[in-house]
Enzyme design. Structure first.
Site, PDB file in Angstrom:
ATOM      1  N   ASP A  66       0.863  -1.170   0.000  1.00  8.66           N
ATOM      2  CA  ASP A  66       0.000   0.000   0.000  1.00  8.66           C
ATOM      3  C   ASP A  66       0.905   1.226   0.000  1.00  8.66           C
ATOM      4  O   ASP A  66       2.092   1.153   0.296  1.00  8.66           O
ATOM      5  CB  ASP A  66      -0.928  -0.009   1.220  1.00  8.66           C
ATOM      6  CG  ASP A  66      -2.184   0.815   1.000  1.00  8.66           C
ATOM      7  OD1 ASP A  66      -2.190   1.672   0.079  1.00  8.66           O
ATOM      8  OD2 ASP A  66      -3.167   0.632   1.741  1.00  8.66           O
ATOM      9  N   TRP A  67       0.338   2.376  -0.299  1.00  9.50           N
ATOM     10  CA  TRP A  67       1.149   3.575  -0.513  1.00  9.50           C
ATOM     11  C   TRP A  67       1.803   4.032   0.798  1.00  9.50           C
ATOM     12  O   TRP A  67       1.121   4.334   1.762  1.00  9.50           O
ATOM     13  CB  TRP A  67       0.279   4.661  -1.109  1.00  9.50           C
ATOM     14  CG  TRP A  67       0.267   4.673  -2.612  1.00  9.50           C
ATOM     15  CD1 TRP A  67       0.385   5.777  -3.393  1.00  9.50           C
ATOM     16  CD2 TRP A  67       0.144   3.577  -3.525  1.00  9.50           C
ATOM     17  NE1 TRP A  67       0.349   5.431  -4.728  1.00  9.50           N
ATOM     18  CE2 TRP A  67       0.213   4.090  -4.834  1.00  9.50           C
ATOM     19  CE3 TRP A  67       0.017   2.199  -3.363  1.00  9.50           C
ATOM     20  CZ2 TRP A  67       0.150   3.279  -5.972  1.00  9.50           C
ATOM     21  CZ3 TRP A  67      -0.055   1.395  -4.483  1.00  9.50           C
ATOM     22  CH2 TRP A  67       0.005   1.923  -5.766  1.00  9.50           C
TER      23      TRP A  67
END
Length: 838
Positions: free
Chosen positions: A227-228
């Site tokens: 995920d970012w």
């Protein structure tokens, strides 16, 4: 550029080590890194799950918005999910996108989860099955799906650090099961790890999760991305199997990987293992025919609009319809009252990364007005009460000096003076919306901006203005500063935690149709970071609304309800309340919504209540309501889909994908959730396997509305349940006859649940194991057939680390909901089965 049929191992052998290390991290927010010297281009990604936003937060190309996942899950319709996936693939192709960051299949432990609307269901079978159909539709067109967030990313509070403490059995049966089902039925080409820790280890570096379970036990061969900003280590994440760190530039890779290789914490073979997966996905991208570094365009066609409208209507669940108030008769009503804070504005989706600029929207008021016009009826509107957390965006009320819609935004490439009067403009953009942000693009990107527009109110009176920004700045109305956010502004929750609190000002005595200049002068030079791993180069959210006196608004609504032939009350939540980045504090409807509902029901006992939300809320007035619809967030065609159901063009067939509790305290996860968790960064999953309806049934606790519940404008009868005895491998077939016993054509969703009469470990009262949606004309009968296997009989035996279906008696139920068993019969599994893997 490489040939579309390139040999992965050959290309891998030709990439120099610096190029391989480069490939392990993204290029900016939405691309993989290219390696031009060996012909490797950059793949493009985009957020989902209910649309394809593209690469730009700022002034993005508009996109189709489909219903939220809880709405799509409530259709129990695999074919519709497949068609939605195909339509999203078409949008990806138009935007040059090879990888869609969707679907989300995290389990809704609590009604308060900020991203609860993004997943399909509290039940792992429904969650995984709808996800698989969605993935199959998307990937049938060559676009990679990215199933997420792996795993137990079930709350937003402290989402980067919280530790989900889950014992092995619920981990397997509830939280990993949707991923397992989707992998078995669809094989998503990419998977995204979760931000959180799982039993003490961050998911992006969890060897057990990524290697032992995902790769070895399940045999998953796709790409694994973070995920970012969700990578917290270098060696550990690479060793565990995390192929790609997103976004770029590298935080935990790059030079750190070089250092780990020198110290022999990592070896070239470790790097090759990760790069190989990126190349394998790149080969799929080549085969898709989607250009690399292509333009971003929108998609619009009559067929797409029809699918959006069908999805919006099919996602609606009819919860109450006493005295057959619905559908609204085609003759009779002359005046229709539309009341409520969710009526005039189209709340197409929840907030956060799922939110996008829609190609067009149809609000409930617009949809109802259009339908009423066909009947020769008039529609009058009253807001009744406000429910916004932030004032509605100024969109629709603003224009530029040349008369075009939107605003003028000016950017500077150096910090302005304290007076905010510099004019070193190097870029100007027309801004169509009043909420935007600039993501980080590099050390020399824009550091300040000016925003100017002309506000034209549609009603005379006092207006309230609201502003929150990512940065420091001030708002000027008609030349006078009315909001000061430049003097030590307090941090809020907007812009993923990068924004200020929302400040408001009232401007008095405005005249409808008169032009008033608005200017926001903003600098973000002192505002990067501030408690969030994300950064941006400025953001503005500007809203306005005519001042509404609380008593006056409710009385106006009550008066309108008394004077009208039909009253439709549209209430609920919106993207201000349900969003990535924060959880809800409680299950209450905002503001004076409950009081409005009670008083309108007193004025008109036949009021049709439309409740719009992604997850459950309390409804203290529900016993007094004869008619209630759950609309979720319906996407572009929310208003038309709702009108189709209200006026009988569509017979509702949706069934709740979530249990609606009477109160928060009844939720199985209460109080171990969010800020009420164990503390010290831990969240104990104390309810074990008894999540959602499983928890209500084991406690014999009645919810407000049970899982799988939904009414129709017709009625259905069930008969002739037939269940074959399981084969030695555990396969069996369930069939029953369903008859439309009413006077309207419609669809029924048959749900198959299985009960284990005796087991070595505690089990739920019953569990959903299959479903079928059957369309029937009035009076028509059809046989619904559902094929099941050993998974329908088994549970996870944490003592032996395997799945087991114990020999003995099972009961199979054909149900209209989890609380409405229509038919049951027994079967016998002759021999115990054990297995691992998919």
């Amino acid at each position: 550029m490489l040939d579309a049929d390139f040999d992965v191992e050959d290309v891998l052998s030709r990439i120099p080590m610096p190029g391989k290390i480069k490939l392990l991290t993204g290029l900016g927010w939405w691309h993989t890194e290219p390696v031009p010297e060996v012909g490797i281009p950059s793949m493009r990604m985009s957020d989902g799950p209910n649309g394809v936003r593209g690469t730009r937060f700022f002034n993005s190309v508009p996109s189709s918005c489909f219903p939220s996942s809880t709405g799509l899950g409530s259709t129990f319709d695999d074919e519709l999910a497949f068609q939605v996936g195909k339509a999203l693939a078409d949008e990806c192709k138009a935007k040059g996108c090879h990888i869609l960051l969707a679907p989300t299949v995290n389990t809704q432990r609590s009604p308060l989860g900020g991203r609860g609307f993004e997943s399909f269901s509290e039940d792992p079978h429904l969650n995984g099955s709808i996800a698989a159909a969605y993935i199959n539709g998307l990937q049938s067109q060559g676009v990679a799906a990215t199933i997420k967030h792996f795993a137990c990313n079930d709350q937003e509070f402290e989402r980067f650090s919280s530790d989900s403490v889950v014992s092995e059995r619920p981990l397997r049966e509830i939280y990993l099961k949707p991923f397992q089902i989707a992998l078995k039925k669809s094989n998503p080409w990419a998977l995204m790890t979760a931000y959180n820790r799982l039993n003490g280890t961050h998911c992006s570096e969890d060897n057990k999760l990524l290697q032992d379970i995902l790769r070895k036990e399940w045999g998953y061969e796709g790409l694994i991305m973070s995920d970012w900003t969700g990578v917290y280590s270098t060696t550990e994440s690479i060793k565990a199997g995390l192929d790609l760190e997103m976004p770029g530039p590298a935080y935990m890779r790059g030079k750190a990987v070089e250092r780990a290789l020198i110290g022999e914490k990592l070896f070239p073979s470790d790097i090759d293992d990760r790069v190989r997966k990126i190349l394998e996905l790149l080969k799929r991208a080549y085969k898709s025919g989607i250009p690399f570094d292509g333009p971003e365009e929108g998609v619009d066609s009559p067929q797409l609009r029809a699918l959006l409208r069908k999805a919006a209507a099919d996602a609606i669940v009819l919860l109450k319809n006493e005295n057959n108030v619905l559908p609204i008769p085609t003759s009779g009503p002359k005046k229709i009252a539309v009341i409520g804070p969710n009526a005039k504005q189209a709340f197409t989706s929840g907030g956060g990364s799922a939110r996008l600029a829609s190609t067009y929207t149809v609000s409930p008021l617009e949809g109802i007005t259009a339908a009423a016009k066909e009947l020769g009826a008039t529609v009058e509107y009253a807001i009744g009460a406000t429910s916004h957390r932030y004032l509605p965006l100024l969109d629709g009320y603003i224009k530029q000096n040349d008369g075009k819609p939107g605003a003028l935004v000016e950017f500077w490439n150096e910090s302005p003076s304290a007076s905010f009067l510099d004019t070193m403009t190097n870029l100007q953009e027309t801004l169509p919306e009043c909420a935007w942000s600039m993501p980080t693009l590099g050390s020399n990107c824009f550091l300040a901006d000016g925003y100017s527009t002309i506000f034209v109110p549609d009603e005379s009176g006092d207006w309230e203005l609201g502003l929150n920004i990512a940065g420091n700045g001030n708002m000027f109305f008609n030349g006078t500063m009315v909001i000061d956010l430049s003097t030590n502004p307090e941090q809020g929750e907007s812009f993923f935690g990068l924004g200020t609190v929302d400040m408001r000002a009232t401007v008095k005595g405005l005249e409808a149709g008169k032009e008033y200049p608005i200017e926001v002068r903003l600098s973000n030079a002192q505002f990067i970071g501030r408690g969030s791993p994300f950064t941006c180069r400025g953001g503005i959210r500007l809203g306005a609304m005519k001042f509404v006196g609380e008593e006056e608004a409710i009385q106006e609504a009550v008066k309108l309800a008394k004077e009208s032939d039909v009253t439709i009350l549209v209430i609920g939540l919106n993207h201000d309340w349900e969003s990535e980045g924060f959880d809800r504090k409680d299950m209450k409807l905002p503001g004076l919504t409950n009081r409005l509902a009670s008083q309108v029901l007193e004025a008109d006992c036949d009021t049709i209540i439309v409740h719009q939300s992604g997850t459950p809320t309390e409804m203290p007035w529900v016993d007094g309501a004869k008619t209630l619809l759950q609309a979720f967030y319906g996407g572009n065609e929310l208003g038309n889909g709702l009108a189709d159901v209200l006026f009988g063009k569509v017979n509702p067939s949706g069934k709740l994908s979530l249990t609606f509790p009477q109160r928060l305290q009844d939720s199985p996860s209460y109080p171990s959730f969010g800020e009420k968790g164990e503390g010290y960064g831990k969240v104990l999953y104390n309810e074990g396997i008894f999540v959602g309806y499983r928890g209500f049934e084991i406690k014999d606790l009645k919810p407000m509305f049970p899982f799988g519940y939904g009414l129709s404008y017709t009625s259905f009868g069930y008969s002739d349940l037939q269940v074959s005895q399981p084969t030695p491998e555990g396969n069996f077939t369930v069939s029953c006859t369903v008859k439309n016993t009413g006077k309207r054509d419609g669809a029924e969703i048959i749900q198959v649940y299985v009960s284990d009469t005796a087991s070595a470990l505690p089990r739920p009262v019953k569990e959903l194991k299959g479903y079928a949606k059957v369309w029937l004309q009035a009076g028509e009968s059809k046989v619904a057939r559902i094929d099941l296997d050993r998974e329908a009989l088994g549970f996870y035996d944490n003592r032996r680390s395997c799945w087991i279906a114990e020999a003995g008696d099972f009961v199979v139920h054909a149900c209209a909901s989890s609380a409405d068993i229509r038919l049951s019969t027994s079967i016998v599994l002759a021999k115990t089965l054990t297995w691992t893997g998919l």
